[in-house]
Structures are given as structure tokens and as C-alpha cells.
Design a protein around this motif. Structure first.
Motif, PDB file in Angstrom:
ATOM      1  N   LYS A  63      48.403   5.045   2.524  1.00  6.88           N
ATOM      2  CA  LYS A  63      49.769   4.547   2.668  1.00  6.88           C
ATOM      3  C   LYS A  63      50.473   4.363   1.326  1.00  6.88           C
ATOM      4  O   LYS A  63      51.670   4.135   1.272  1.00  6.88           O
ATOM      5  CB  LYS A  63      49.763   3.225   3.434  1.00  6.88           C
ATOM      6  CG  LYS A  63      49.041   2.097   2.722  1.00  6.88           C
ATOM      7  CD  LYS A  63      48.946   0.869   3.602  1.00  6.88           C
ATOM      8  CE  LYS A  63      50.292   0.369   4.047  1.00  6.88           C
ATOM      9  NZ  LYS A  63      50.211  -0.851   4.851  1.00  6.88           N
ATOM     10  N   PRO A 189      46.108  10.070   9.847  1.00  3.88           N
ATOM     11  CA  PRO A 189      47.032   8.978  10.193  1.00  3.88           C
ATOM     12  C   PRO A 189      47.167   8.019   9.022  1.00  3.88           C
ATOM     13  O   PRO A 189      46.258   7.895   8.192  1.00  3.88           O
ATOM     14  CB  PRO A 189      46.356   8.304  11.397  1.00  3.88           C
ATOM     15  CG  PRO A 189      45.302   9.260  11.850  1.00  3.88           C
ATOM     16  CD  PRO A 189      44.894  10.052  10.658  1.00  3.88           C
ATOM     17  N   LYS A 193      47.417   1.255  12.754  1.00  2.00           N
ATOM     18  CA  LYS A 193      48.513   1.027  13.688  1.00  2.00           C
ATOM     19  C   LYS A 193      49.162   2.324  14.156  1.00  2.00           C
ATOM     20  O   LYS A 193      50.003   2.306  15.043  1.00  2.00           O
ATOM     21  CB  LYS A 193      49.569   0.125  13.032  1.00  2.00           C
ATOM     22  CG  LYS A 193      49.052  -1.265  12.691  1.00  2.00           C
ATOM     23  CD  LYS A 193      50.148  -2.095  12.039  1.00  2.00           C
ATOM     24  CE  LYS A 193      49.637  -3.481  11.666  1.00  2.00           C
ATOM     25  NZ  LYS A 193      50.693  -4.294  11.010  1.00  2.00           N
ATOM     26  N   SER A 194      48.787   3.423  13.545  1.00  2.00           N
ATOM     27  CA  SER A 194      49.378   4.702  13.898  1.00  2.00           C
ATOM     28  C   SER A 194      48.959   5.117  15.304  1.00  2.00           C
ATOM     29  O   SER A 194      47.809   4.926  15.707  1.00  2.00           O
ATOM     30  CB  SER A 194      48.941   5.771  12.895  1.00  2.00           C
ATOM     31  OG  SER A 194      49.256   7.062  13.373  1.00  2.00           O
ATOM     32  N   TYR A 196      48.372   7.985  16.145  1.00  2.00           N
ATOM     33  CA  TYR A 196      47.459   9.112  15.972  1.00  2.00           C
ATOM     34  C   TYR A 196      46.065   8.680  15.512  1.00  2.00           C
ATOM     35  O   TYR A 196      45.203   9.528  15.324  1.00  2.00           O
ATOM     36  CB  TYR A 196      48.023  10.094  14.947  1.00  2.00           C
ATOM     37  CG  TYR A 196      49.338  10.705  15.342  1.00  2.00           C
ATOM     38  CD1 TYR A 196      49.457  11.461  16.499  1.00  2.00           C
ATOM     39  CD2 TYR A 196      50.475  10.539  14.562  1.00  2.00           C
ATOM     40  CE1 TYR A 196      50.666  12.023  16.872  1.00  2.00           C
ATOM     41  CE2 TYR A 196      51.687  11.102  14.923  1.00  2.00           C
ATOM     42  CZ  TYR A 196      51.768  11.842  16.079  1.00  2.00           C
ATOM     43  OH  TYR A 196      52.963  12.395  16.450  1.00  2.00           O
ATOM     44  N   TYR A 197      45.868   7.387  15.301  1.00  2.00           N
ATOM     45  CA  TYR A 197      44.566   6.948  14.794  1.00  2.00           C
ATOM     46  C   TYR A 197      43.511   7.157  15.879  1.00  2.00           C
ATOM     47  O   TYR A 197      43.680   6.690  17.013  1.00  2.00           O
ATOM     48  CB  TYR A 197      44.609   5.473  14.394  1.00  2.00           C
ATOM     49  CG  TYR A 197      43.466   5.066  13.487  1.00  2.00           C
ATOM     50  CD1 TYR A 197      43.581   5.187  12.110  1.00  2.00           C
ATOM     51  CD2 TYR A 197      42.266   4.576  14.002  1.00  2.00           C
ATOM     52  CE1 TYR A 197      42.555   4.822  11.263  1.00  2.00           C
ATOM     53  CE2 TYR A 197      41.227   4.214  13.165  1.00  2.00           C
ATOM     54  CZ  TYR A 197      41.379   4.342  11.803  1.00  2.00           C
ATOM     55  OH  TYR A 197      40.347   3.992  10.974  1.00  2.00           O
ATOM     56  N   GLU A 246      50.388  11.743   7.818  1.00  3.68           N
ATOM     57  CA  GLU A 246      51.442  11.246   8.705  1.00  3.68           C
ATOM     58  C   GLU A 246      52.574  10.617   7.911  1.00  3.68           C
ATOM     59  O   GLU A 246      52.352   9.763   7.047  1.00  3.68           O
ATOM     60  CB  GLU A 246      50.855  10.224   9.681  1.00  3.68           C
ATOM     61  CG  GLU A 246      51.881   9.618  10.617  1.00  3.68           C
ATOM     62  CD  GLU A 246      51.328   8.443  11.405  1.00  3.68           C
ATOM     63  OE1 GLU A 246      52.062   7.920  12.256  1.00  3.68           O
ATOM     64  OE2 GLU A 246      50.169   8.061  11.161  1.00  3.68           O
ATOM     65  N   ASN A 248      56.354   8.519   7.942  1.00  3.36           N
ATOM     66  CA  ASN A 248      56.958   7.455   8.735  1.00  3.36           C
ATOM     67  C   ASN A 248      57.768   8.075   9.861  1.00  3.36           C
ATOM     68  O   ASN A 248      58.730   8.806   9.612  1.00  3.36           O
ATOM     69  CB  ASN A 248      57.851   6.571   7.866  1.00  3.36           C
ATOM     70  CG  ASN A 248      57.041   5.804   6.842  1.00  3.36           C
ATOM     71  OD1 ASN A 248      55.913   5.412   7.105  1.00  3.36           O
ATOM     72  ND2 ASN A 248      57.606   5.596   5.670  1.00  3.36           N
ATOM     73  N   SER A 249      57.371   7.784  11.093  1.00  2.00           N
ATOM     74  CA  SER A 249      58.002   8.419  12.244  1.00  2.00           C
ATOM     75  C   SER A 249      59.378   7.840  12.486  1.00  2.00           C
ATOM     76  O   SER A 249      59.600   6.635  12.344  1.00  2.00           O
ATOM     77  CB  SER A 249      57.138   8.219  13.496  1.00  2.00           C
ATOM     78  OG  SER A 249      55.858   8.755  13.299  1.00  2.00           O
ATOM     79  N   HIS A 266      56.924   9.538  18.199  1.00  5.77           N
ATOM     80  CA  HIS A 266      55.779  10.401  17.928  1.00  5.77           C
ATOM     81  C   HIS A 266      55.585  11.376  19.078  1.00  5.77           C
ATOM     82  O   HIS A 266      56.194  11.261  20.134  1.00  5.77           O
ATOM     83  CB  HIS A 266      54.520   9.557  17.705  1.00  5.77           C
ATOM     84  CG  HIS A 266      54.043   8.823  18.921  1.00  5.77           C
ATOM     85  ND1 HIS A 266      54.513   7.584  19.279  1.00  5.77           N
ATOM     86  CD2 HIS A 266      53.126   9.170  19.866  1.00  5.77           C
ATOM     87  CE1 HIS A 266      53.913   7.194  20.388  1.00  5.77           C
ATOM     88  NE2 HIS A 266      53.073   8.135  20.767  1.00  5.77           N
TER      89      HIS A 266
END
Length: 382
Positions: A63, A189, A193-194, A196-197, A246, A248-249, A266
Motif C-alpha cells: 500500500k 490485492p 480489506k480488498s 480481491y484478497y 490493485e 484504489n477502486s 470492483h
């Protein structure tokens, strides 16, 4: 009495600020060497600071990567190339098509497309970023060798835990000797918290593993012969990296929600992976198979230029005849003479009587894109 600084080095405690000042400005050899040692320790600790931070806080160092949202930041030519490619793909993309099809009807539907409409696809993606995509009986029964054109490209998803199953799948009769593994894309990811995790296989267990596997694997396989130096009308190499992180969506407003509640926009597959496939292959026929249900937490969003098939696809608007008509209207048509007979047309209902000729539906490229894109080095003849 000794105290320890945050890097673990032992330092004697001083009783007054005057002594501290005196020690700081002392020009003795011992103090200089100690200062140099502390400077080296500080620099060394900064190199492993994110690893140390993860051990103590559980925050992944991913991150803190600065150019996650814009991977080509600082590379103006590559950024311009990405922009031009995106515009070109969008200009020649077909409308987004969805096929709502139950899992047990996927193979019969694909077989009907092949037999009745002679449909073929140049880029086929199988699976999504969910754990339950490995339905081996379905995957083994897909007529992949008839569905995929030659040359063609296959993208197939897997978690780290499913790598052995993926290897076994690609070694069976349906895939073996037809597709060869070429590249492995990794998607990371950004944190736990994603959406996709990956969920741990031991989700119900009370034991928390020390190391967790958070990456997703997408293997790219090729059928047929493709040479990067001569087949530039088919592929553009080295535009994207093999590692995608990933971003930020963006968010979308939830329908019927008071107060403007927003949800992350997402998708079952990150947009970055779609772009990798579109940038790499200049072919215009793209199919995405999602063989199982994903649930409400993983939406499937249709994408221009793709036919997306799965049980959870909301819009069911695919018509093979209209699809063929739009292919001819939006694509650059190229006829290729096959080396052997029985080319099968390969043109998605091209109606070509000569079986030795296959039809390719391509996204045309501009001279500016050709000048900017990375190329294979030219070896001069001696």
C-alpha cells in the motif's frame, strides 16, 4: 543504565541537555565513528522498514507503493502509448455482450456456437478472482481447441493453492499439445480489506498462519506460432508488466440508499488484467468464461469488446448473427493462408469456401503506436 533507540542500538542515557549538546558537537574520532555507525544503521533499517512494519502491525508494504494508481508515472512515452492503445481499442470494440448460462449448460452452448455459427475467439479468459472456479469436469469438457483460433491466447486464473490443479488441467488431453504456457501474470490485492484478497482455506480454523498467500496467478497460454518480431499485427509485447497491483477502486452509488451510500466498483476480474489482454493481443474476438456462481459480493460487469458468459451474468444480450455483423463492421479483416488444409475458416461465420484460408479480425494500429511501442532488437546481418 542503558536505553535503546527504535533501531535496537544501545546508547547511554545522558542526564542533561548540555552533555547531549557537547556529545553532539564533539569532533573526536570515537564520536565520529559512532555517528557514522548510527547513520549506517539508520539507512540499513530504512531498507527493511516495511518488512519490520508488517511484522509488528500487519500492514502490507504494497500500500506504500507510490505509482499504484498510475503505473506509467514518470514514463511519458509509455503513458502516451497506453493512452493511444486505450483509444484504439475503444474505437474498434464491439458492444458489451453477456450470456447468462448455468454451469451445466456452458459446454452445450459453446458446442452449439461452434457447430451452427462457426464461432471462434482469439482471446479466451477462464475464471475470476474467486476460490471456487476450478470445476474440473466442466473445464475438461470445454471444446477449447475448436473454440480458440490459431494463433490464439488463453488466460486462466488460479490461486497459489490451486497451482497444482491448474498444472494438471493444462496437461490433460483437452489442453496438452495445443496450448503452451507462455507467461504468468501476478495480481496483488492492496490489503486484507480488498474484495480481491483470497480467503484462506482454513477460514474456519482458529489457527492464524504466520505467512499468508495473497497473490493471484493468471497463466497465459498460446496456441499456434506467434513471433514477436514479425507478427506485430497480432501481438504487442512489453507494453504492460507481469505484476499488477490493485489500484484504489472507484465507487458507485448504491441504488435506493439514503444519504448517498457508495460501494466500491470492483469487478470479478480487475480492469488492469482486461487491459493487459487488450494491449497484448490485437485480435478483436474476446471471450470470458466464468463457470460458477460468484455471489452478490462479486459483481460481473460487462466490458466493451468482450463476450462474458456465466451463471451470474445479469444482462443476456448475445446474438451470434449480430455479433458476426458487428465484427466485420468494427474490425480490420485479414485473410491468412494456412500451411495445412482444414483451416476451418476460423472466421466466425466468414462464409469463406476455401478451407485453407482463415479470417482474422484485428484492431488496426496507427503509425504513432508503432513508433512508441517496444520492439524486438533488430539483428544486423554480418
Amino acid at each position: 543504565m542503558y536505553t535503546y533507540n527504535k533501531f535496537g542500538s544501545r546508547a547511554s542515557s545522558s542526564t542533561s541537555s548540555t552533555n547531549n549538546t557537547t556529545l553532539t558537537h564533539t569532533s573526536s574520532k570515537t564520536t565520529t565513528e559512532s555517528s557514522d555507525s548510527r547513520t549506517f544503521t539508520t539507512r540499513a533499517s530504512k531498507q527493511v522498514d516495511y518488512c519490520n512494519r508488517y511484522i509488528h502491525t500487519g500492514q502490507s508494504g504494497i500500500k506504500y507503493i507510490r505509482n499504484v494508481n498510475n503505473s506509467v508515472e514518470g514514463y511519458p512515452k509509455l503513458a502516451k502509448l497506453h493512452h493511444l492503445k486505450r483509444l484504439q481499442v475503444k474505437k474498434h470494440a464491439l458492444q458489451p455482450y453477456g450470456v447468462r448460462c448455468s454451469t451445466d449448460q456452458i459446454v452445450p452452448t459453446l458446442t452449439r456456437w461452434i457447430e451452427i455459427y462457426n464461432l471462434k475467439f482469439d482471446v479466451i479468459m477462464i475464471g475470476a478472482l474467486v476460490e471456487n472456479q476450478f470445476i474440473l469436469p466442466i473445464l475438461n469438457s470445454i471444446p477449447i481447441h475448436k473454440l480458440c483460433s490459431k494463433p490464439g491466447f488463453l488466460f486462466i486464473w488460479s490461486t497459489t493453492q490451486k497451482i497444482q490443479e491448474l498444472t494438471k488441467l493444462l496437461n490433460n488431453e483437452n489442453f496438452n499439445k495445443r496450448f503452451r504456457r507462455s507467461e504468468e501474470l501476478i495480481f496483488l490485492p492492496i490489503d486484507k480489506k480488498s474484495p480481491y484478497y483470497p480467503k484462506s482455506a482454513e477460514a474456519g480454523s482458529e489457527t492464524i498462519p504466520l505467512f499468508e498467500r495473497q497473490q493471484w496467478h493468471c497463466w497465459m497460454c498460446i496456441t499456434g506460432t506467434v513471433r514477436r518480431s514479425t507478427d506485430n499485427y497480432l501481438i504487442h509485447c512489453n507494453i504492460d508488466t507481469d505484476l499488477q497491483i490493485e489500484a484504489n477502486s472507484p465507487t458507485v452509488k448504491k441504488r435506493g440508499s439514503a444519504g448517498g451510500v457508495t460501494l466500491p466498483a470492483h469487478n470479478a476480474v480487475p480492469e488492469a488484467i482486461y487491459r493487459v489482454a487488450e494491449n497484448f493481443s490485437n485480435a478483436n474476438r474476446r471471450l470470458h468464461l466464468i463457470p460458477s456462481k460468484l455471489g452478490y459480493d462479486t459483481p460481473i460487469r460487462l466490458r466493451p469488446g468482450w463476450v462474458i458468459m456465466g451463471p451470474d451474468v445479469l444482462i443476456n444480450n448475445f446474438d451470434p448473427n449480430r455479433y458476426n455483423e458487428e465484427l466485420y463492421a468494427k474490425s480490420m479483416i485479414k485473410y491468412k493462408q494456412n500451411a495445412s488444409g482444414g483451416g476451418g475458416g476460423g472466421g466466425g461465420g466468414s462464409g469463406n469456401n476455401n478451407t485453407n484460408v482463415s479470417t482474422q479480425f484485428l484492431v488496426p494500429q496507427t503509425n504513432e503506436i508503432e513508433d512508441l511501442r517496444p520492439k524486438s532488437p533488430v539483428i544486423s546481418a554480418k
